[in-house]
Scaffold this motif. Sequence first.
Motif, mmCIF file in Angstrom:
data_model
loop_
_atom_site.group_PDB
_atom_site.id
_atom_site.type_symbol
_atom_site.label_atom_id
_atom_site.label_comp_id
_atom_site.label_asym_id
_atom_site.label_seq_id
_atom_site.Cartn_x
_atom_site.Cartn_y
_atom_site.Cartn_z
ATOM 1 N N GLN A 1 0.813 -1.204 0.000
ATOM 2 C CA GLN A 1 0.000 0.000 0.000
ATOM 3 C C GLN A 1 0.856 1.269 0.000
ATOM 4 O O GLN A 1 0.365 2.350 -0.317
ATOM 5 C CB GLN A 1 -0.919 0.015 1.229
ATOM 6 N N GLN A 2 2.116 1.140 0.353
ATOM 7 C CA GLN A 2 2.988 2.304 0.406
ATOM 8 C C GLN A 2 3.485 2.635 -1.004
ATOM 9 O O GLN A 2 3.980 1.762 -1.710
ATOM 10 C CB GLN A 2 4.188 2.033 1.321
ATOM 11 N N HIS B 1 5.524 10.864 4.991
ATOM 12 C CA HIS B 1 4.879 10.280 6.158
ATOM 13 C C HIS B 1 3.459 9.882 5.802
ATOM 14 O O HIS B 1 2.940 10.272 4.738
ATOM 15 C CB HIS B 1 4.902 11.240 7.363
ATOM 16 N N THR B 2 2.845 9.087 6.655
ATOM 17 C CA THR B 2 1.485 8.616 6.413
ATOM 18 C C THR B 2 0.530 9.216 7.435
ATOM 19 O O THR B 2 0.922 9.623 8.524
ATOM 20 C CB THR B 2 1.402 7.081 6.498
ATOM 21 N N TRP C 1 1.000 10.345 2.624
ATOM 22 C CA TRP C 1 0.216 9.245 2.065
ATOM 23 C C TRP C 1 -0.962 8.974 2.997
ATOM 24 O O TRP C 1 -0.788 8.658 4.174
ATOM 25 C CB TRP C 1 1.074 8.010 1.908
ATOM 26 N N THR D 1 -4.129 6.936 4.326
ATOM 27 C CA THR D 1 -4.699 5.593 4.407
ATOM 28 C C THR D 1 -6.181 5.698 4.756
ATOM 29 O O THR D 1 -6.679 6.767 5.105
ATOM 30 C CB THR D 1 -3.974 4.754 5.470
#
Length: 349
Positions: A21-22, A31-32, A140, A142
């Motif tokens: 998913q990254q 960073h997420t 990113w 989620t």
Amino acid sequence: MRQAWFIAATLSVSMLAVAQQQPKVINAQFHTESAGAGLSATVNTLQHSNGPLWLGYEVAAVPGSHFSMCSDDSDSSADNGCCGVYRLEDSNNTFHSSDHDQTTPASIAVLVRIDHEAVDKVRFIRSGCRLDAGGLPFTWLTDVKADDSVAWLSSLVTADNKRHTDQALAAIAMHETAKATSALVSFSASTNPLWLREKTAFWLGAGRGHDGFLALKKLEDDSDPEFRKKLSFDLSVSHDPSAVDDLIGMAKSDKDVGVREQAIFWVGQKAGKKAVAMLKDTVENDPEVGVKKKAVFALSQLPKDEAVPELLHVAQTNPDAAVRKDAIFWLGQTHDPRALAYFEQILEK
């Protein structure tokens, strides 16, 4: 022992799923962040960060889509539609239809640039492609729901400045969710400005498969002939097998001469037995000379082995002198020996 192996294997698969998913981002402060509170709220919060920055998220892609998004000097056929490294800060990233590429992406990454507390750019790319963020922060997201993505992108379409309309419509069209088709249908309604309806209808044809074709079919009786002219092109880019039949129907039966002429042009680009039969019938039977001449031109655009015999037949048999003259002109452009032989016969008489 078996239980321990099973747990280890499960953890390995889970870790692999997370890793997949990254995105592959280089040259970035990465960073997420979770968008569990809703995509719109999350983007709104990030807009108040110090810009410029990029954010991205993943959604399932519409089945059957074949495309690549490329940086300025990239090879659109390379890297399985990824065009090498996709440089986010390039000013001229372009969309390429890739019908020759038979691989359909399972998902896309929607990419958004934020600057001066506002959305600056919207792009999308196949998931898994390598990204270069140009040294900027990259977040990113989620937990993004596809329907939330369509709703947020739709808000960009209807924004007053029209700045992101094309980008947002294209991104919506690539979403698998049925909400994407519903959103595009709403933008194609007659209550909306013509420019928006035309842009939306294109993406219904180019990006939404059978559902998009059905939506276009409902628009064929629209009262605006200018819109129907553009609709003929939208039908021509649809990959649905039934679209060519509707295009032929428009070319034969639309009440507006200009619409019939435009539809005839796109029928000519489709070729095939149905298209050729329709063009021949138009040359013979349409009541408007201008429409007949458009059909003659469309015949001239067929492969030479098909075009020359059809043009010869028109030149030799059509009762209308203007139509015969057009057929002779286009025969001359072929430089085919059969056409030259016919011209010699004419000159000998």
